[in-house]
Write a protein that holds these residues in place. Structure first.
Motif, PDB file in Angstrom:
ATOM      1  N   LEU A 153       0.848  -1.184   0.000  1.00  0.00           N
ATOM      2  CA  LEU A 153       0.000   0.000   0.000  1.00  0.00           C
ATOM      3  C   LEU A 153       0.885   1.237   0.000  1.00  0.00           C
ATOM      4  N   PHE A 154       0.353   2.326  -0.509  1.00  0.00           N
ATOM      5  CA  PHE A 154       1.125   3.545  -0.668  1.00  0.00           C
ATOM      6  C   PHE A 154       0.532   4.684   0.154  1.00  0.00           C
ATOM      7  N   ASP A 155       1.404   5.512   0.718  1.00  0.00           N
ATOM      8  CA  ASP A 155       0.969   6.704   1.449  1.00  0.00           C
ATOM      9  C   ASP A 155       0.630   7.843   0.496  1.00  0.00           C
ATOM     10  N   LEU A 156       1.270   7.836  -0.672  1.00  0.00           N
ATOM     11  CA  LEU A 156       1.035   8.853  -1.685  1.00  0.00           C
ATOM     12  C   LEU A 156       1.051   8.190  -3.050  1.00  0.00           C
ATOM     13  N   ILE A 157       0.025   8.460  -3.829  1.00  0.00           N
ATOM     14  CA  ILE A 157      -0.011   8.015  -5.214  1.00  0.00           C
ATOM     15  C   ILE A 157      -0.100   9.277  -6.069  1.00  0.00           C
ATOM     16  N   LEU A 158       0.934   9.488  -6.878  1.00  0.00           N
ATOM     17  CA  LEU A 158       0.985  10.618  -7.782  1.00  0.00           C
ATOM     18  C   LEU A 158       0.695  10.114  -9.186  1.00  0.00           C
ATOM     19  N   ILE A 159      -0.364  10.619  -9.770  1.00  0.00           N
ATOM     20  CA  ILE A 159      -0.751  10.223 -11.124  1.00  0.00           C
ATOM     21  C   ILE A 159      -0.401  11.375 -12.046  1.00  0.00           C
ATOM     22  N   ASP A 160       0.645  11.158 -12.852  1.00  0.00           N
ATOM     23  CA  ASP A 160       1.183  12.234 -13.676  1.00  0.00           C
ATOM     24  C   ASP A 160       1.777  11.647 -14.955  1.00  0.00           C
ATOM     25  N   GLY A 161       1.024  10.804 -15.609  1.00  0.00           N
ATOM     26  CA  GLY A 161       1.539  10.164 -16.819  1.00  0.00           C
ATOM     27  C   GLY A 161       0.401   9.692 -17.695  1.00  0.00           C
ATOM     28  N   LEU A 162       0.631   8.584 -18.351  1.00  0.00           N
ATOM     29  CA  LEU A 162      -0.356   8.018 -19.265  1.00  0.00           C
ATOM     30  C   LEU A 162      -1.515   7.361 -18.513  1.00  0.00           C
ATOM     31  N   HIS A 163      -2.611   7.142 -19.220  1.00  0.00           N
ATOM     32  CA  HIS A 163      -3.742   6.341 -18.749  1.00  0.00           C
ATOM     33  C   HIS A 163      -4.236   6.793 -17.374  1.00  0.00           C
ATOM     34  N   ARG A 164      -4.351   8.093 -17.216  1.00  0.00           N
ATOM     35  CA  ARG A 164      -4.718   8.645 -15.910  1.00  0.00           C
ATOM     36  C   ARG A 164      -6.084   8.170 -15.435  1.00  0.00           C
ATOM     37  N   ILE A 217      -6.549   6.305 -11.933  1.00  0.00           N
ATOM     38  CA  ILE A 217      -7.403   6.867 -10.885  1.00  0.00           C
ATOM     39  C   ILE A 217      -8.412   5.826 -10.411  1.00  0.00           C
ATOM     40  N   ASP A 218      -8.939   5.039 -11.348  1.00  0.00           N
ATOM     41  CA  ASP A 218      -9.886   3.985 -10.974  1.00  0.00           C
ATOM     42  C   ASP A 218      -9.278   3.021  -9.952  1.00  0.00           C
ATOM     43  N   LEU A 219      -7.974   2.767 -10.034  1.00  0.00           N
ATOM     44  CA  LEU A 219      -7.302   1.799  -9.155  1.00  0.00           C
ATOM     45  C   LEU A 219      -6.726   2.399  -7.885  1.00  0.00           C
ATOM     46  N   ALA A 220      -6.557   3.690  -7.825  1.00  0.00           N
ATOM     47  CA  ALA A 220      -5.785   4.323  -6.759  1.00  0.00           C
ATOM     48  C   ALA A 220      -6.245   3.948  -5.355  1.00  0.00           C
ATOM     49  N   ARG A 221      -7.523   4.025  -5.077  1.00  0.00           N
ATOM     50  CA  ARG A 221      -8.010   3.783  -3.714  1.00  0.00           C
ATOM     51  C   ARG A 221      -7.646   2.382  -3.217  1.00  0.00           C
ATOM     52  N   THR A 222      -7.651   1.413  -4.114  1.00  0.00           N
ATOM     53  CA  THR A 222      -7.346   0.026  -3.742  1.00  0.00           C
ATOM     54  C   THR A 222      -5.938  -0.123  -3.186  1.00  0.00           C
ATOM     55  N   TYR A 223      -5.015   0.707  -3.628  1.00  0.00           N
ATOM     56  CA  TYR A 223      -3.608   0.572  -3.242  1.00  0.00           C
ATOM     57  C   TYR A 223      -3.149   1.669  -2.290  1.00  0.00           C
ATOM     58  N   LEU A 224      -4.081   2.369  -1.693  1.00  0.00           N
ATOM     59  CA  LEU A 224      -3.763   3.483  -0.808  1.00  0.00           C
ATOM     60  C   LEU A 224      -3.813   3.038   0.647  1.00  0.00           C
ATOM     61  N   SER A 225      -2.811   3.429   1.420  1.00  0.00           N
ATOM     62  CA  SER A 225      -2.814   3.133   2.847  1.00  0.00           C
ATOM     63  C   SER A 225      -3.806   4.049   3.553  1.00  0.00           C
ATOM     64  N   SER A 226      -4.174   3.686   4.753  1.00  0.00           N
ATOM     65  CA  SER A 226      -5.065   4.517   5.552  1.00  0.00           C
ATOM     66  C   SER A 226      -4.395   5.871   5.773  1.00  0.00           C
ATOM     67  N   GLY A 227      -5.112   6.945   5.514  1.00  0.00           N
ATOM     68  CA  GLY A 227      -4.550   8.282   5.646  1.00  0.00           C
ATOM     69  C   GLY A 227      -3.761   8.726   4.426  1.00  0.00           C
ATOM     70  N   GLY A 228      -3.741   7.904   3.381  1.00  0.00           N
ATOM     71  CA  GLY A 228      -2.974   8.213   2.175  1.00  0.00           C
ATOM     72  C   GLY A 228      -3.610   9.323   1.349  1.00  0.00           C
ATOM     73  N   VAL A 229      -2.823   9.824   0.410  1.00  0.00           N
ATOM     74  CA  VAL A 229      -3.215  10.954  -0.419  1.00  0.00           C
ATOM     75  C   VAL A 229      -3.002  10.583  -1.887  1.00  0.00           C
ATOM     76  N   VAL A 230      -3.907  11.049  -2.748  1.00  0.00           N
ATOM     77  CA  VAL A 230      -3.761  10.889  -4.190  1.00  0.00           C
ATOM     78  C   VAL A 230      -3.591  12.287  -4.794  1.00  0.00           C
ATOM     79  N   VAL A 231      -2.578  12.434  -5.641  1.00  0.00           N
ATOM     80  CA  VAL A 231      -2.341  13.694  -6.351  1.00  0.00           C
ATOM     81  C   VAL A 231      -2.435  13.397  -7.843  1.00  0.00           C
ATOM     82  N   VAL A 232      -3.262  14.157  -8.538  1.00  0.00           N
ATOM     83  CA  VAL A 232      -3.420  13.991  -9.980  1.00  0.00           C
ATOM     84  C   VAL A 232      -3.016  15.300 -10.637  1.00  0.00           C
ATOM     85  N   ASP A 233      -1.958  15.232 -11.448  1.00  0.00           N
ATOM     86  CA  ASP A 233      -1.481  16.437 -12.114  1.00  0.00           C
ATOM     87  C   ASP A 233      -2.189  16.617 -13.446  1.00  0.00           C
TER      88      ASP A 233
END
Length: 145
Positions: free
Chosen positions: A57-68, A72-88
């Motif tokens: 699991l990840f504390d931060l997922i930064l989406i800044d590339g292809l197939h955003r 994004i559809d998958l991000a929550r599944t791999y996020l640790s509790s209290g984690g953050v998603v950043v989409v550029d």
């Protein structure tokens, strides 16, 4: 270049690159970082699936590339509790901002718009915090980190 910045600030960084030339450049630049792992994804499937391959699991997922949208559809599944998603660059793909609002309607979604070096127009970045994570969503993830 965010990979280098995050490698200096974080315990571990997994960066997925789609461009072989950029991958080689970043591999050289991260040679001294034991905490940076680069993945070269040569297909859409390998790019989107790289997060599952990374494991954990990840504390931060930064989406800044292809197939955003798929990432994004998958991000929550791999996020640790209290984690953050950043989409550029959420303003550059039609419907992306609406997709984020729909998928994370239960979270704190904040959008920042402003000027960045090298661009002739303002850019938009979206930060998603306070994301509820259900135990069911995380059961298929390797928790060995």
């Amino acid at each position: 270049m965010s990979t280098l910045w995050f490698a200096e600030q974080s315990k571990e960084v997994v960066s997925v690159e789609s461009n072989p030339e950029w991958y080689r450049t970043m591999s050289q630049k991260t040679e001294g970082f034991r905490n940076a792992r680069l993945v070269l994804a040569s297909s859409k499937e390998s790019y989107v699936g790289a997060i599952a391959e990374a494991g954990g699991l990840f504390d931060l997922i930064l989406i800044d590339g292809l197939h955003r949208d798929e990432c994004i559809d998958l991000a929550r599944t791999y996020l640790s509790s209290g984690g953050v998603v950043v989409v550029d660059n959420t303003d550059t793909i039609p419907g992306l901002a609406d997709q984020i609002k729909r998928l994370f309607c239960d979270s704190d979604v904040r959008t920042f718009r402003g000027w960045v070096p090298g661009n002739l127009h303002p850019n938009e970045t979206t930060i998603i915090e306070k994301i509820p994570i259900s135990q069911k969503e995380n059961t298929s993830v390797n928790l060995s980190r």
